[in-house]
Design a protein around this motif. Structure first.
Motif, PDB file in Angstrom:
ATOM      1  N   GLU A   1      59.800  42.294  24.599  1.00  0.00           N
ATOM      2  CA  GLU A   1      58.949  42.907  23.577  1.00  0.00           C
ATOM      3  C   GLU A   1      58.132  41.822  22.861  1.00  0.00           C
ATOM      4  OE1 GLU A   1      59.296  45.833  19.648  1.00  0.00           O
ATOM      5  OE2 GLU A   1      61.088  45.282  20.791  1.00  0.00           O
ATOM      6  N   GLY A   2      56.830  42.010  22.817  1.00  0.00           N
ATOM      7  CA  GLY A   2      55.933  41.057  22.175  1.00  0.00           C
ATOM      8  C   GLY A   2      55.543  39.881  23.037  1.00  0.00           C
ATOM      9  N   ASP A   3      56.166  39.730  24.207  1.00  0.00           N
ATOM     10  CA  ASP A   3      55.914  38.567  25.065  1.00  0.00           C
ATOM     11  C   ASP A   3      54.935  38.843  26.201  1.00  0.00           C
ATOM     12  OD1 ASP A   3      57.686  37.095  23.537  1.00  0.00           O
ATOM     13  OD2 ASP A   3      59.379  37.431  24.887  1.00  0.00           O
ATOM     14  N   ILE A   4      54.809  40.107  26.603  1.00  0.00           N
ATOM     15  CA  ILE A   4      53.959  40.433  27.750  1.00  0.00           C
ATOM     16  C   ILE A   4      53.088  41.654  27.455  1.00  0.00           C
ATOM     17  CG2 ILE A   4      55.542  39.482  29.494  1.00  0.00           C
ATOM     18  CD1 ILE A   4      56.377  42.405  30.128  1.00  0.00           C
ATOM     19  N   PHE A   5      51.968  41.705  28.178  1.00  0.00           N
ATOM     20  CA  PHE A   5      51.221  42.945  28.345  1.00  0.00           C
ATOM     21  C   PHE A   5      51.657  43.546  29.676  1.00  0.00           C
ATOM     22  CE2 PHE A   5      47.988  40.296  26.020  1.00  0.00           C
ATOM     23  CZ  PHE A   5      48.011  41.019  24.834  1.00  0.00           C
ATOM     24  N   ARG A   6      51.833  44.858  29.704  1.00  0.00           N
ATOM     25  CA  ARG A   6      52.141  45.532  30.966  1.00  0.00           C
ATOM     26  C   ARG A   6      50.904  46.305  31.396  1.00  0.00           C
ATOM     27  NH1 ARG A   6      56.899  49.172  30.641  1.00  0.00           N
ATOM     28  NH2 ARG A   6      56.257  49.539  28.484  1.00  0.00           N
ATOM     29  N   ILE A   7      50.337  45.865  32.516  1.00  0.00           N
ATOM     30  CA  ILE A   7      49.060  46.403  33.001  1.00  0.00           C
ATOM     31  C   ILE A   7      49.300  47.078  34.354  1.00  0.00           C
ATOM     32  CG2 ILE A   7      46.694  45.862  33.637  1.00  0.00           C
ATOM     33  CD1 ILE A   7      46.919  43.359  31.845  1.00  0.00           C
ATOM     34  N   GLY A   8      49.138  48.386  34.360  1.00  0.00           N
ATOM     35  CA  GLY A   8      49.341  49.126  35.597  1.00  0.00           C
ATOM     36  C   GLY A   8      48.127  49.055  36.508  1.00  0.00           C
ATOM     37  N   CYS A   9      48.407  49.121  37.803  1.00  0.00           N
ATOM     38  CA  CYS A   9      47.344  49.214  38.815  1.00  0.00           C
ATOM     39  C   CYS A   9      47.886  50.172  39.871  1.00  0.00           C
ATOM     40  CB  CYS A   9      47.024  47.836  39.385  1.00  0.00           C
ATOM     41  SG  CYS A   9      45.510  47.797  40.377  1.00  0.00           S
ATOM     42  N   MET A  10      47.812  51.463  39.542  1.00  0.00           N
ATOM     43  CA  MET A  10      48.565  52.458  40.296  1.00  0.00           C
ATOM     44  C   MET A  10      47.692  53.641  40.678  1.00  0.00           C
ATOM     45  SD  MET A  10      52.155  52.529  38.121  1.00  0.00           S
ATOM     46  CE  MET A  10      51.463  52.637  36.473  1.00  0.00           C
ATOM     47  N   GLY A  11      47.868  54.103  41.911  1.00  0.00           N
ATOM     48  CA  GLY A  11      47.248  55.330  42.339  1.00  0.00           C
ATOM     49  C   GLY A  11      45.745  55.328  42.152  1.00  0.00           C
TER      50      GLY A  11
ATOM     51  N   ARG B   1      51.673  37.359  30.476  1.00  0.00           N
ATOM     52  CA  ARG B   1      52.180  36.724  29.261  1.00  0.00           C
ATOM     53  C   ARG B   1      51.139  36.800  28.134  1.00  0.00           C
ATOM     54  NH1 ARG B   1      57.484  35.986  29.336  1.00  0.00           N
ATOM     55  NH2 ARG B   1      57.178  34.539  27.602  1.00  0.00           N
ATOM     56  N   VAL B   2      51.596  37.151  26.939  1.00  0.00           N
ATOM     57  CA  VAL B   2      50.724  37.169  25.766  1.00  0.00           C
ATOM     58  C   VAL B   2      50.456  35.731  25.338  1.00  0.00           C
ATOM     59  CG1 VAL B   2      50.500  37.910  23.357  1.00  0.00           C
ATOM     60  CG2 VAL B   2      51.636  39.401  25.027  1.00  0.00           C
TER      61      VAL B   2
ATOM     62  N   ALA C   1      44.292  37.803  40.269  1.00  0.00           N
ATOM     63  CA  ALA C   1      43.389  36.650  40.361  1.00  0.00           C
ATOM     64  C   ALA C   1      42.508  36.557  39.126  1.00  0.00           C
ATOM     65  CB  ALA C   1      42.531  36.762  41.625  1.00  0.00           C
ATOM     66  N   GLY C   2      42.069  37.708  38.630  1.00  0.00           N
ATOM     67  CA  GLY C   2      41.202  37.722  37.465  1.00  0.00           C
ATOM     68  C   GLY C   2      41.888  37.266  36.194  1.00  0.00           C
ATOM     69  N   VAL C   3      43.091  37.761  35.937  1.00  0.00           N
ATOM     70  CA  VAL C   3      43.769  37.355  34.693  1.00  0.00           C
ATOM     71  C   VAL C   3      44.149  35.878  34.745  1.00  0.00           C
ATOM     72  CG1 VAL C   3      44.567  39.675  34.117  1.00  0.00           C
ATOM     73  CG2 VAL C   3      46.045  38.184  35.453  1.00  0.00           C
ATOM     74  N   GLU C   4      44.512  35.393  35.936  1.00  0.00           N
ATOM     75  CA  GLU C   4      44.864  33.973  36.038  1.00  0.00           C
ATOM     76  C   GLU C   4      43.628  33.097  35.870  1.00  0.00           C
ATOM     77  OE1 GLU C   4      48.902  34.170  38.802  1.00  0.00           O
ATOM     78  OE2 GLU C   4      46.947  33.973  39.802  1.00  0.00           O
ATOM     79  N   ALA C   5      42.505  33.503  36.466  1.00  0.00           N
ATOM     80  CA  ALA C   5      41.274  32.718  36.313  1.00  0.00           C
ATOM     81  C   ALA C   5      40.776  32.750  34.868  1.00  0.00           C
ATOM     82  CB  ALA C   5      40.200  33.251  37.255  1.00  0.00           C
ATOM     83  N   MET C   6      41.071  33.812  34.175  1.00  0.00           N
ATOM     84  CA  MET C   6      40.692  33.934  32.777  1.00  0.00           C
ATOM     85  C   MET C   6      41.463  32.950  31.898  1.00  0.00           C
ATOM     86  SD  MET C   6      41.010  37.345  30.368  1.00  0.00           S
ATOM     87  CE  MET C   6      40.331  38.416  31.619  1.00  0.00           C
ATOM     88  N   GLY C   7      42.622  32.509  32.398  1.00  0.00           N
ATOM     89  CA  GLY C   7      43.439  31.575  31.642  1.00  0.00           C
ATOM     90  C   GLY C   7      44.773  32.138  31.205  1.00  0.00           C
ATOM     91  N   LEU C   8      45.155  33.297  31.751  1.00  0.00           N
ATOM     92  CA  LEU C   8      46.425  33.925  31.399  1.00  0.00           C
ATOM     93  C   LEU C   8      47.460  33.652  32.485  1.00  0.00           C
ATOM     94  CD1 LEU C   8      45.041  37.360  30.135  1.00  0.00           C
ATOM     95  CD2 LEU C   8      45.590  35.323  28.777  1.00  0.00           C
ATOM     96  N   GLU C   9      48.710  33.932  32.155  1.00  0.00           N
ATOM     97  CA  GLU C   9      49.824  33.621  33.055  1.00  0.00           C
ATOM     98  C   GLU C   9      50.589  34.899  33.378  1.00  0.00           C
ATOM     99  OE1 GLU C   9      54.017  31.045  32.901  1.00  0.00           O
ATOM    100  OE2 GLU C   9      52.487  30.776  31.342  1.00  0.00           O
ATOM    101  N   MET C  10      50.907  35.087  34.649  1.00  0.00           N
ATOM    102  CA  MET C  10      51.740  36.218  35.056  1.00  0.00           C
ATOM    103  C   MET C  10      53.191  35.947  34.688  1.00  0.00           C
ATOM    104  SD  MET C  10      49.548  38.305  36.467  1.00  0.00           S
ATOM    105  CE  MET C  10      50.586  39.470  37.357  1.00  0.00           C
TER     106      MET C  10
END
Length: 393
Positions: free
Chosen positions: A344-354, A314-315, A290-299
């Motif tokens: 490669e170069g198109d996305i950030f990979r952000i973990g939310c684990m454990g 998405r970068v 919700a935060g990244v989308e509200a910031m203006g980024l796209e999953m």
């Protein structure tokens, strides 16, 4: 001869780990790994082995007798699964929708198998209809799929439908659960998965070194009835069976400290409750999303395939992903990762684990990432992202 190196005391940076793994390690796991060693055949360690196996069964949601931690990283568990189940001359069906399907292919070929593909674009799950068509065309002996694709942020739905198709064709199913075990709903027995493997450094928040693997009786029967021995002596399950089975006979020196850590990590899973743990990951990662989308980024992944434990974002156009990651490390001691392979170069990979799946970490990530992107001139609103996260929670 050269003089002795003058090496200072170990002082690694204190990072917040929000990449694709490893995740932040729980302090209790670190404490467990600092306790005294015993021998790998010591009666006290045998008891620990029994406890780890029982805790792994709980976490995998299985009654499989053959449930063990493989000595090595998640790729060792992966190779143990594929290298034992795939015999020379077998055909293995693997997916094309992510980086780790390609690794399955490489391991199957090294085991002497022939590889065929079920095609899907990177960033999409496998279609049961396409899996059915691939089975009709190739009649594979083994089917491998990735439950939680770390390279794309896509969760594979319809797992029971996929395993049903495979078993209708008398094939064995191997599931890559490296980024789902302990964080995303996974039911090995109920979903009729023959073999599943994982890594401890993702949703279990344990340093790598002892990696979960489970096989049902049907799969283990195939392993034990092979005409030709597995090509890896170290990962040969017919030999490991002697150590992790009833005999507890010597095969190799287990990574004792890593097993200590895994035991404590699995105790944390059991204390929280596996379904409650799945819910926490979904809730906290939902706030991140919700935060990244509200910031203006796209999953990268549609909502129906979204993988809570690994969020592919998405970068934005005009942004240098490498510069963003470097800035986050240097200024915030915060780790995220870039895309692999086709992404490669198109996305950030952000973990939310454990242990990393906490509101504190998500809030820190959103404000830090917002700062990094804002400095590159991206059209983002970090304050809106943090507000959306708080509202979601």
């Amino acid at each position: 001869m050269t003089s002795a190196p003058d090496t200072e005391e170990l002082t690694p940076p204190d990072r917040t780990l929000m990449g694709p793994g490893p995740s932040d390690v729980h302090p209790r796991v670190l404490r467990a790994m600092s306790t005294p060693l015993v021998g790998h055949l010591d009666p006290a360690f045998i008891e620990i082995m029994d406890e780890v196996q029982e805790l792994l069964r709980y976490t995998f949601r299985t009654d499989n007798q053959w449930t063990i931690p493989v000595s090595g990283t998640g790729s060792a568990a992966m190779e143990a699964a594929i290298g034992n189940l795939v015999e020379p001359g077998d055909t293995m069906l693997v997916p094309t929708n992510g980086y780790f399907g390609g690794r399955m292919e490489s391991m199957a070929e090294r085991a002497g198998g022939e590889v065929v593909h079920v095609d899907a674009p990177w960033g999409e799950p496998l279609s049961p209809a396409d899996v059915e068509a691939a089975f009709a065309e190739h009649q594979p002996d083994v089917f491998g799929f990735v439950h939680a694709e770390t390279s794309t942020g896509v969760r594979q739905p319809d797992v029971p439908e996929l395993t049903s198709i495979a078993h209708e064709h008398d094939a064995y199913v191997i599931a890559d659960t490296v980024t789902s075990l302990g964080g995303v709903e996974l039911r090995v027995d109920e979903w009729d998965v023959d073999v599943a493997y994982a890594g401890p450094q993702k949703c279990l928040s344990c340093p790598p070194g002892a990696s979960p693997l489970t096989l049902n009786d049907r799969a283990m029967d195939k392993v034990l009835s092979r005409e030709e021995a597995a090509r890896s002596w170290y990962l040969d399950l017919s030999l490991l069976e002697g150590y992790w089975g009833e005999d507890r006979s010597y095969h190799h020196t287990a990574p004792i400290t890593a097993v200590y850590g895994l035991r404590e990590a699995l105790r944390l899973v059991a204390e929280e409750g596996i379904e409650e743990r799945w819910d926490r990951h979904r809730r906290v990662a939902g706030a991140l999303k919700a935060g990244v989308e509200a910031m203006g980024l796209e999953m990268n992944a549609p909502d129906e395939y979204w993988l809570p434990s690994l969020n592919a974002v998405r970068v934005p156009d005009g942004v240098d992903d490498g510069a963003v990651m470097d800035f986050l490390l240097e200024e915030y001691d915060l780790e995220i990762a870039s895309g692999l392979g086709d992404l490669e170069g198109d996305i950030f990979r952000i973990g939310c684990m454990g242990h990393s799946a906490r509101p504190k970490n998500v809030s820190y990530l959103l404000s830090s990432l917002g700062d990094a992107l804002d400095r590159q001139g991206a059209d983002v609103d970090p304050d809106a992202g943090v507000a959306a996260m708080r509202e979601h929670l």
